[in-house]
Scaffold this motif. Sequence first.
Motif, short mmCIF file in Angstrom:
data_model
loop_
_atom_site.label_atom_id
_atom_site.label_comp_id
_atom_site.label_asym_id
_atom_site.label_seq_id
_atom_site.Cartn_x
_atom_site.Cartn_y
_atom_site.Cartn_z
N SER A 86 -5.91 6.57 2.83
CA SER A 86 -6.89 5.90 3.87
C SER A 86 -6.33 4.31 4.02
O SER A 86 -6.48 3.97 5.10
CB SER A 86 -8.26 6.16 3.37
OG SER A 86 -9.18 5.44 4.07
N LYS A 87 -6.13 3.92 2.94
CA LYS A 87 -6.05 2.36 2.91
C LYS A 87 -4.63 1.82 3.70
O LYS A 87 -4.73 1.09 4.52
CB LYS A 87 -5.60 1.81 1.40
CG LYS A 87 -6.81 1.63 0.63
CD LYS A 87 -6.47 1.27 -0.67
CE LYS A 87 -7.44 1.25 -1.78
NZ LYS A 87 -7.06 0.75 -3.06
N VAL A 88 -3.56 2.98 3.66
CA VAL A 88 -2.44 2.55 4.47
C VAL A 88 -2.82 2.85 6.02
O VAL A 88 -2.42 2.01 6.77
CB VAL A 88 -1.29 3.68 4.11
CG1 VAL A 88 -0.23 3.77 5.08
CG2 VAL A 88 -0.93 3.26 2.45
N LYS A 96 -5.82 2.27 7.32
CA LYS A 96 -6.59 1.42 7.87
C LYS A 96 -5.70 0.00 7.73
O LYS A 96 -5.91 -0.74 8.70
CB LYS A 96 -7.62 1.14 6.99
CG LYS A 96 -8.63 0.24 7.50
CD LYS A 96 -9.91 0.24 6.44
CE LYS A 96 -10.80 -1.09 6.55
NZ LYS A 96 -11.78 -1.07 5.70
N GLU A 97 -4.97 -0.31 6.89
CA GLU A 97 -4.41 -1.73 6.67
C GLU A 97 -3.32 -1.84 7.74
O GLU A 97 -3.04 -2.86 8.04
CB GLU A 97 -4.01 -1.88 5.45
CG GLU A 97 -5.16 -2.25 4.46
CD GLU A 97 -4.79 -2.41 2.82
OE1 GLU A 97 -3.52 -2.60 2.59
OE2 GLU A 97 -5.66 -2.64 2.12
N GLU A 98 -2.49 -0.63 7.80
CA GLU A 98 -1.67 -0.75 8.80
C GLU A 98 -1.85 -0.37 10.32
O GLU A 98 -1.07 -0.34 11.29
CB GLU A 98 -0.33 0.17 8.41
CG GLU A 98 0.31 -0.35 7.18
CD GLU A 98 1.56 0.49 6.61
OE1 GLU A 98 2.15 1.14 7.63
OE2 GLU A 98 2.00 0.37 5.43
N SER A 99 -3.35 -0.10 10.61
CA SER A 99 -3.72 0.34 11.92
C SER A 99 -2.70 1.39 12.54
O SER A 99 -2.37 1.15 13.70
CB SER A 99 -3.80 -1.02 12.58
OG SER A 99 -4.71 -1.92 12.22
N MET A 102 0.83 -1.10 -0.09
CA MET A 102 0.09 -0.01 -0.11
C MET A 102 0.87 1.21 0.14
O MET A 102 0.58 2.31 -0.24
CB MET A 102 -0.87 -0.08 1.19
CG MET A 102 -2.19 -0.82 0.95
SD MET A 102 -3.09 -0.21 -0.09
CE MET A 102 -2.91 -1.72 -1.50
N ARG A 103 1.88 1.31 0.59
CA ARG A 103 2.64 2.40 0.83
C ARG A 103 3.37 2.83 -0.82
O ARG A 103 3.39 3.71 -1.02
CB ARG A 103 4.07 2.27 1.69
CG ARG A 103 3.38 2.38 3.22
CD ARG A 103 4.57 2.06 4.20
NE ARG A 103 3.97 2.05 5.57
CZ ARG A 103 4.58 2.81 6.36
NH1 ARG A 103 5.43 3.51 6.33
NH2 ARG A 103 3.81 2.79 7.42
N GLU A 128 -7.54 8.19 -1.17
CA GLU A 128 -8.16 6.74 -0.93
C GLU A 128 -6.77 5.91 -0.76
O GLU A 128 -6.89 5.20 0.22
CB GLU A 128 -8.61 6.36 -2.23
CG GLU A 128 -9.23 4.70 -1.74
CD GLU A 128 -10.12 4.44 -3.39
OE1 GLU A 128 -9.94 3.19 -3.42
OE2 GLU A 128 -10.33 5.21 -4.16
N GLU A 153 1.48 2.39 -3.47
CA GLU A 153 0.59 2.98 -4.25
C GLU A 153 0.60 4.46 -3.95
O GLU A 153 0.43 5.31 -4.61
CB GLU A 153 -0.96 2.41 -3.60
CG GLU A 153 -1.73 3.00 -4.68
CD GLU A 153 -3.21 2.42 -3.97
OE1 GLU A 153 -4.34 3.00 -4.43
OE2 GLU A 153 -3.26 1.32 -3.48
#
Length: 140
Positions: A58-60, A62-65, A1-2, A55, A4
């Motif tokens: 936001s994914k980073v 969320k996915e990495e908490s 994700m990072r 977006e 992206e």
Amino acid sequence: MRDEIRAHCTAIEECYEFMLAYAGQGLSGDEGSQSSGQVRDSLERACKAISGVAEAYSKVVKEESLQPAERYHAFLAVLESDARDSLAAVRLVLAQATLSSQLIDNLNASIHLRALLTDLFLIDEILKPQRIPVKPMTAG
């Protein structure tokens, strides 16, 4: 994700740098030069990157908490706003039949685009792997 989010940031930063060079050429925009086509292509790539940067962030988060989550989410609102405002300015410029150096220089100077770039620099620094300093061993 990072990766992206870095790709989005890189596309936006490269466009900004290209626009700086284009603005310095003093073109009226009527020349139909290769540079004019290149700046338009660069702006199109930036539009795609700007459209997806919030977006990706936001994914980073969320996915990495990432913690504290509320701080990251609050910044997401800032990023979304700055991206939306920047996108409106870039799209307005792209709607013009000719892209003069002065028009591109004015876009570069836009507070909206500069705010987005500053957001990206901040994100880039925050998402870098954190180095934990090693404490020297004490004799004992």
